[in-house]
Design a protein around this motif. Sequence first.
Motif, PDB file in Angstrom:
ATOM      1  N   GLY A  13       1.049  -1.035  -0.080  1.00  0.00           N
ATOM      2  CA  GLY A  13       0.057  -0.026  -0.122  1.00  0.00           C
ATOM      3  C   GLY A  13       0.961   1.302  -0.015  1.00  0.00           C
ATOM      4  N   GLY A 161       0.989  -4.581   6.280  1.00  0.00           N
ATOM      5  CA  GLY A 161      -0.206  -4.095   5.385  1.00  0.00           C
ATOM      6  C   GLY A 161      -0.754  -2.677   5.658  1.00  0.00           C
ATOM      7  N   ASP A 163      -2.786  -1.360   3.267  1.00  0.00           N
ATOM      8  CA  ASP A 163      -3.611  -1.453   1.831  1.00  0.00           C
ATOM      9  C   ASP A 163      -5.067  -1.260   2.242  1.00  0.00           C
ATOM     10  N   GLY A 164      -5.362  -0.324   3.323  1.00  0.00           N
ATOM     11  CA  GLY A 164      -6.590   0.333   3.160  1.00  0.00           C
ATOM     12  C   GLY A 164      -7.689  -0.723   3.719  1.00  0.00           C
ATOM     13  N   HIS A 166      -9.965  -2.071   2.168  1.00  0.00           N
ATOM     14  CA  HIS A 166     -10.360  -3.329   1.479  1.00  0.00           C
ATOM     15  C   HIS A 166      -9.000  -4.249   1.556  1.00  0.00           C
ATOM     16  N   SER A 167      -8.414  -4.413   2.822  1.00  0.00           N
ATOM     17  CA  SER A 167      -7.137  -4.966   2.945  1.00  0.00           C
ATOM     18  C   SER A 167      -7.109  -6.643   2.510  1.00  0.00           C
ATOM     19  N   ARG A 170      -5.204  -7.907   5.855  1.00  0.00           N
ATOM     20  CA  ARG A 170      -6.020  -8.224   6.766  1.00  0.00           C
ATOM     21  C   ARG A 170      -6.705  -9.417   6.718  1.00  0.00           C
ATOM     22  N   LEU A 306      -0.513  -5.309  10.470  1.00  0.00           N
ATOM     23  CA  LEU A 306      -1.550  -4.101   9.582  1.00  0.00           C
ATOM     24  C   LEU A 306      -1.414  -2.968  10.350  1.00  0.00           C
ATOM     25  N   ALA A 310      -6.183  -0.437   7.236  1.00  0.00           N
ATOM     26  CA  ALA A 310      -6.323  -1.804   7.229  1.00  0.00           C
ATOM     27  C   ALA A 310      -6.475  -2.559   8.679  1.00  0.00           C
ATOM     28  N   SER A 325      -2.591   6.897  11.442  1.00  0.00           N
ATOM     29  CA  SER A 325      -1.346   6.162  10.369  1.00  0.00           C
ATOM     30  C   SER A 325      -0.010   6.644  10.823  1.00  0.00           C
TER      31      SER A 325
END
Length: 413
Positions: A13, A161, A163-164, A166-167, A170, A306, A310, A325
């Motif tokens: 991500g 992770g 990646d937001g 919609h990980s 995760r 994560l 995520a 974050s």
Amino acid sequence: MGSQPEMHVVIVGGGIAGLATAIALRSPSRRITILERSRMVREVGALLSLQPNATKIVSKWGIDSFLAAAEPMPDRAFRMFNTDGELVREMNLDKKQFGADRVMYHRQDLSLSLKNAAVCPDLPGSPAEIRTSSQVVSVDCEGGIVTLESGETLRGDVIIGADGVHSAVRTAVLGEEQKAIPTGISAYRMLIPTEKLGNLSAPKKLLDPLDPSTTMVIGHDRRVIMGPGRGAKMYGIVALVPDEKMAETSSSDSWVEEGSIEKLREAYADFPAWLHEIFVAAPDIGLWQLRDIDPLPRWVRGRTILIGDAAHAMLPTQGQGASQSIEDAEALRAFLGASPAKEDVQAALERVFAARSERAGLIQKYSREQARPGTDAASKEVKLDPGQFMKYNCDYEGAADWEERQKRGEATV
């Protein structure tokens, strides 16, 4: 030690969480690869804030010159008005209170600044490598193996992770998919060039694009949050509408979904005419359904962790999404150390989770509470208190300090 870095960190991500972590973890003994599924050619046009808890952190990373290029705007006050234009609450955002400013950025500018810092060869440590169009489809958390959509695999000593909401990471960490939850609220986003706002009828106390402050107009279970950004050249607006009051269907959580100005005005039909003038000045409008996730039982499996959305996606009502974050990135920097032995990676990641999870979960909870209707339907009295959780959110000095406060029982509201 040879010339090759001894530790490979793979960050899944390339958003704010991933880029901030790449900066935080820069080290001569560490090689960092960022895997971003998009081509990073277009960022969403929206304003966001870094709260004092985050600005304190990034100021220690030596990237002030990069951030200055993003034309940050310190936010000096938060003012709340009812639909009659009466000031109901005012909160001065004094830098002295928490040791740093609340700063507004254009999301695109902040992302570009972080990206430039992550890959800059002149900062301490090895620059990150960013690989775009690299969609991750699966992760072996114990083995540290990431598989891309192309079939290529990468091995890392640490997998992060970022990646937001919609990980894919995760799902690997939890062993099952946990989807984001629709919260019953949708948001319209607008960015308006300030020159378009000069001749509108809105009272100056409510609309002054040169005033470095945030304004909220609240009533009828809806609210509009407004403020300047990008060196006062742009004026950002977020309009929150309960899904049952929407005049159009909002089922997408993509920030680039197009909204209808006519439908927005219909949803705000009982608000003042001057607010509609501001809406009409917007060159375009985005609409997305706000979603978050419940606190997770774990962020760590093996050598994988994560962070960011995520790990703890939250509503924007506390303005803490990007800031949390940044806190995650700082915690990884604090607990991974300069170069931990590979066998110590999982213990370090578990330490991050122990220091961060309760705090992030509480801020998720506060964000949900602040999303509740802020007015009493019968009396129209404004009940919302935007400063209610400010001390807990912003009185933060980093993960190691927070860990000590946890031990002393002081990491509480």
